[in-house]
Write a protein that holds these residues in place. Structure first.
Motif, PDB file in Angstrom:
ATOM      1  N   TRP A 119       0.759  -1.186  -0.074  1.00  0.00           N
ATOM      2  CA  TRP A 119       0.034  -0.034   0.059  1.00  0.00           C
ATOM      3  C   TRP A 119       0.914   1.214  -0.066  1.00  0.00           C
ATOM      4  CZ3 TRP A 119      -3.377  -1.853   4.707  1.00  0.00           C
ATOM      5  CH2 TRP A 119      -4.512  -2.781   4.315  1.00  0.00           C
ATOM      6  N   LYS A 120       0.493   2.400  -0.720  1.00  0.00           N
ATOM      7  CA  LYS A 120       0.943   3.428  -0.628  1.00  0.00           C
ATOM      8  C   LYS A 120       0.421   4.690  -0.003  1.00  0.00           C
ATOM      9  CE  LYS A 120       4.017   4.136  -3.032  1.00  0.00           C
ATOM     10  NZ  LYS A 120       5.789   3.942  -3.020  1.00  0.00           N
ATOM     11  N   LEU A 121       0.927   4.976   1.288  1.00  0.00           N
ATOM     12  CA  LEU A 121       0.041   5.821   1.926  1.00  0.00           C
ATOM     13  C   LEU A 121       0.476   7.287   1.899  1.00  0.00           C
ATOM     14  CD1 LEU A 121       0.271   3.890   5.357  1.00  0.00           C
ATOM     15  CD2 LEU A 121      -1.342   3.538   3.613  1.00  0.00           C
ATOM     16  N   ALA A 122      -0.452   8.265   1.604  1.00  0.00           N
ATOM     17  CA  ALA A 122      -0.208   9.656   1.561  1.00  0.00           C
ATOM     18  C   ALA A 122      -0.871  10.134   2.790  1.00  0.00           C
ATOM     19  CB  ALA A 122      -0.557  10.165   0.206  1.00  0.00           C
ATOM     20  N   LEU A 123      -0.079  10.993   3.504  1.00  0.00           N
ATOM     21  CA  LEU A 123      -0.839  11.474   4.677  1.00  0.00           C
ATOM     22  C   LEU A 123      -0.434  13.009   4.890  1.00  0.00           C
ATOM     23  CD1 LEU A 123       1.248   8.820   5.557  1.00  0.00           C
ATOM     24  CD2 LEU A 123      -0.672   8.882   7.394  1.00  0.00           C
ATOM     25  N   THR A 124      -1.495  13.905   5.211  1.00  0.00           N
ATOM     26  CA  THR A 124      -1.503  15.336   5.585  1.00  0.00           C
ATOM     27  C   THR A 124      -2.273  15.708   6.472  1.00  0.00           C
ATOM     28  OG1 THR A 124      -1.338  17.351   4.406  1.00  0.00           O
ATOM     29  CG2 THR A 124      -3.150  15.684   3.676  1.00  0.00           C
TER      30      THR A 124
ATOM     31  N   VAL B 201       4.686  10.710   2.279  1.00  0.00           N
ATOM     32  CA  VAL B 201       4.321   9.268   1.589  1.00  0.00           C
ATOM     33  C   VAL B 201       5.154   8.033   2.075  1.00  0.00           C
ATOM     34  CG1 VAL B 201       4.104   8.059  -0.592  1.00  0.00           C
ATOM     35  CG2 VAL B 201       3.897  10.535  -0.273  1.00  0.00           C
ATOM     36  N   ARG B 202       4.345   7.212   2.409  1.00  0.00           N
ATOM     37  CA  ARG B 202       5.193   5.927   3.113  1.00  0.00           C
ATOM     38  C   ARG B 202       4.408   4.733   2.381  1.00  0.00           C
ATOM     39  NH1 ARG B 202       7.903   9.064   4.704  1.00  0.00           N
ATOM     40  NH2 ARG B 202       8.832   9.253   6.932  1.00  0.00           N
ATOM     41  N   THR B 203       5.439   3.651   2.158  1.00  0.00           N
ATOM     42  CA  THR B 203       4.914   2.390   1.444  1.00  0.00           C
ATOM     43  C   THR B 203       4.854   1.338   2.477  1.00  0.00           C
ATOM     44  OG1 THR B 203       5.671   3.088  -0.510  1.00  0.00           O
ATOM     45  CG2 THR B 203       5.494   0.732  -0.186  1.00  0.00           C
ATOM     46  N   VAL B 204       3.930   0.496   2.675  1.00  0.00           N
ATOM     47  CA  VAL B 204       3.823  -0.634   3.807  1.00  0.00           C
ATOM     48  C   VAL B 204       3.163  -1.901   2.940  1.00  0.00           C
ATOM     49  CG1 VAL B 204       3.302   1.021   5.574  1.00  0.00           C
ATOM     50  CG2 VAL B 204       1.504  -0.002   4.348  1.00  0.00           C
ATOM     51  N   SER B 205       3.297  -3.057   3.584  1.00  0.00           N
ATOM     52  CA  SER B 205       2.926  -4.124   2.910  1.00  0.00           C
ATOM     53  C   SER B 205       1.448  -4.130   2.991  1.00  0.00           C
ATOM     54  CB  SER B 205       3.657  -5.436   3.658  1.00  0.00           C
ATOM     55  OG  SER B 205       5.172  -5.264   3.416  1.00  0.00           O
ATOM     56  N   SER B 206       0.861  -4.678   2.043  1.00  0.00           N
ATOM     57  CA  SER B 206      -0.692  -4.751   2.134  1.00  0.00           C
ATOM     58  C   SER B 206      -1.095  -5.728   3.371  1.00  0.00           C
ATOM     59  CB  SER B 206      -1.079  -5.636   0.976  1.00  0.00           C
ATOM     60  OG  SER B 206      -2.470  -5.780   1.103  1.00  0.00           O
ATOM     61  N   GLY B 207      -2.023  -5.112   4.200  1.00  0.00           N
ATOM     62  CA  GLY B 207      -2.411  -5.757   5.123  1.00  0.00           C
ATOM     63  C   GLY B 207      -1.666  -5.473   6.530  1.00  0.00           C
ATOM     64  N   ASP B 208      -0.264  -4.990   6.543  1.00  0.00           N
ATOM     65  CA  ASP B 208       0.432  -4.907   7.586  1.00  0.00           C
ATOM     66  C   ASP B 208      -0.239  -3.412   8.399  1.00  0.00           C
ATOM     67  OD1 ASP B 208       2.250  -4.360   9.553  1.00  0.00           O
ATOM     68  OD2 ASP B 208       4.077  -4.503   7.945  1.00  0.00           O
ATOM     69  N   TRP B 209      -1.075  -3.761   9.578  1.00  0.00           N
ATOM     70  CA  TRP B 209      -1.594  -2.815   9.777  1.00  0.00           C
ATOM     71  C   TRP B 209      -0.636  -2.166  11.131  1.00  0.00           C
ATOM     72  CZ3 TRP B 209      -5.477  -0.878   7.872  1.00  0.00           C
ATOM     73  CH2 TRP B 209      -6.311  -1.493   7.010  1.00  0.00           C
ATOM     74  N   GLY B 210       0.208  -2.678  11.718  1.00  0.00           N
ATOM     75  CA  GLY B 210       1.557  -2.452  12.474  1.00  0.00           C
ATOM     76  C   GLY B 210       2.193  -1.277  11.730  1.00  0.00           C
ATOM     77  N   ALA B 211       2.240  -1.432  10.414  1.00  0.00           N
ATOM     78  CA  ALA B 211       3.141  -0.355   9.796  1.00  0.00           C
ATOM     79  C   ALA B 211       2.114   0.723   9.402  1.00  0.00           C
ATOM     80  CB  ALA B 211       3.612  -1.061   8.346  1.00  0.00           C
ATOM     81  N   VAL B 212       1.172   0.446   9.274  1.00  0.00           N
ATOM     82  CA  VAL B 212       0.174   1.680   9.205  1.00  0.00           C
ATOM     83  C   VAL B 212      -0.068   2.433  10.396  1.00  0.00           C
ATOM     84  CG1 VAL B 212      -2.317   2.292   8.783  1.00  0.00           C
ATOM     85  CG2 VAL B 212      -1.258   0.459   7.291  1.00  0.00           C
ATOM     86  N   ASP B 213      -0.129   1.839  11.559  1.00  0.00           N
ATOM     87  CA  ASP B 213       0.031   2.337  12.839  1.00  0.00           C
ATOM     88  C   ASP B 213       1.376   3.293  13.137  1.00  0.00           C
ATOM     89  OD1 ASP B 213      -2.580   1.581  13.546  1.00  0.00           O
ATOM     90  OD2 ASP B 213      -1.796  -0.166  14.701  1.00  0.00           O
ATOM     91  N   HIS B 214       2.313   2.672  12.599  1.00  0.00           N
ATOM     92  CA  HIS B 214       3.700   3.282  12.844  1.00  0.00           C
ATOM     93  C   HIS B 214       3.855   4.639  11.578  1.00  0.00           C
ATOM     94  CE1 HIS B 214       7.923   3.758  13.227  1.00  0.00           C
ATOM     95  NE2 HIS B 214       8.391   3.862  11.964  1.00  0.00           N
ATOM     96  N   ALA B 215       3.225   4.482  10.626  1.00  0.00           N
ATOM     97  CA  ALA B 215       3.156   5.693   9.558  1.00  0.00           C
ATOM     98  C   ALA B 215       2.373   6.942  10.263  1.00  0.00           C
ATOM     99  CB  ALA B 215       2.516   5.111   8.207  1.00  0.00           C
ATOM    100  N   LEU B 216       0.886   6.471  10.908  1.00  0.00           N
ATOM    101  CA  LEU B 216       0.362   7.317  11.656  1.00  0.00           C
ATOM    102  C   LEU B 216       1.201   8.074  12.814  1.00  0.00           C
ATOM    103  CD1 LEU B 216      -3.131   5.447  11.599  1.00  0.00           C
ATOM    104  CD2 LEU B 216      -2.606   7.338  10.025  1.00  0.00           C
TER     105      LEU B 216
ATOM    106  N   ASP C 253       1.634   4.898  -8.135  1.00  0.00           N
ATOM    107  CA  ASP C 253       0.793   4.626  -7.061  1.00  0.00           C
ATOM    108  C   ASP C 253       0.953   5.880  -6.218  1.00  0.00           C
ATOM    109  OD1 ASP C 253      -0.004   2.190  -7.532  1.00  0.00           O
ATOM    110  OD2 ASP C 253       1.439   1.121  -6.680  1.00  0.00           O
ATOM    111  N   ARG C 254       2.360   6.421  -6.269  1.00  0.00           N
ATOM    112  CA  ARG C 254       2.634   7.804  -5.551  1.00  0.00           C
ATOM    113  C   ARG C 254       1.504   8.878  -5.808  1.00  0.00           C
ATOM    114  NH1 ARG C 254       6.919   9.896  -2.559  1.00  0.00           N
ATOM    115  NH2 ARG C 254       6.925  12.226  -2.501  1.00  0.00           N
ATOM    116  N   ILE C 255       1.508   9.089  -7.096  1.00  0.00           N
ATOM    117  CA  ILE C 255       0.614  10.309  -7.758  1.00  0.00           C
ATOM    118  C   ILE C 255      -0.655  10.191  -7.396  1.00  0.00           C
ATOM    119  CG2 ILE C 255      -0.260  11.310  -9.890  1.00  0.00           C
ATOM    120  CD1 ILE C 255       2.402  10.884 -11.020  1.00  0.00           C
TER     121      ILE C 255
END
Length: 230
Positions: free
Chosen positions: A1-6, A15-30, A89-91
């Motif tokens: 997954w490509k995450l864009a956060l603002t 922008v951060r890239t995490v593995s699909s379904g890796d909610w731990g990585a999502v929480d870390h990006a947040l 994906d980034r765009i």
């Protein structure tokens, strides 16, 4: 997954890239994003993604984690002509997060959002789609039989009990070639299986409707006879 956060208008997105379904990585990006944007740990999070092959499980997982979620109809997202060949994906992520900010600010007509069905309604859709696919396969196989018989100068019988192909005669009154009969036997077996599967699905649908409240969307849809326009 490509995450864009603002955090809002005019704030460059992270922008951060995490593995699909890796909610731990999502929480870390947040956590990283909250630190970069100077937000508290309890700051609300709203997300969006384009509806696609993954369906709605991502939406349900986000909501379960306390994250607001909007599922967007991809066909409603405007793509400028000069950027049509620059799709990455980034765009896509950057575009979506900027549109999300606008939507959260109350701007109308930013995009079209999809109403997420309940699990029961989504399961019912799968049953309907499976029945449609089986019916299409049934039609395709019957057309195969008609085509094969046409090459022999014969027609497909309306009644087709087991072994019907052994009674069919070609243009000269002869029995069909053995290879063709064997092929028809295999097609007949597949058609019989498909008919059984369709009957099973229809029985399940009727049972679901019978047990559903009369005012439910499922019951109303099944009773629908037609749509009139003026």
């Amino acid at each position: 997954w490509k995450l864009a956060l603002t955090s809002g208008f005019g704030v460059p997105a992270m922008v951060r890239t995490v593995s699909s379904g890796d909610w731990g990585a999502v929480d870390h990006a947040l956590t990283l994003a909250r630190g970069r944007f100077g937000l508290g740990a309890g700051a609300a999070v709203v997300s969006c993604y384009e509806a696609g092959r993954d369906g709605f499980w991502i939406h349900r997982a986000l909501v379960a984690r306390g994250i607001g979620s909007r599922v967007v109809d991809s066909s409603s997202i405007d793509v400028k002509r000069r950027h049509r060949r620059m799709k990455t994906d980034r765009i896509d992520a950057l575009k979506l997060v900027h549109m999300l900010v606008r939507a959260c600010a109350g701007e109308a007509d930013v995009w079209s959002e999809i109403r997420v069905p309940t699990l029961a309604a989504e399961a019912a859709r799968h049953v309907s789609r499976e029945r449609t696919a089986l019916t299409q396969e049934q039609t395709r196989l019957v057309n195969q039989l008609r085509s094969g018989l046409a090459t022999m100068g014969a027609a497909l019988p309306k009644r087709r009990p087991d072994g019907w192909w052994t009674t069919v005669r070609d243009w000269a009154g002869e029995a069909l070639p053995t290879a063709l009969q064997q092929r028809f036997a295999r097609v007949h077996a597949r058609l019989r299986l498909i008919a059984e599967q369709i009957a099973t699905l229809e029985s399940a649908q009727h049972q679901a409707v019978a047990t559903a409240p009369a005012a439910s969307a499922l019951a109303r849809l099944v009773r629908l006879k037609g749509i009139a326009t003026t």
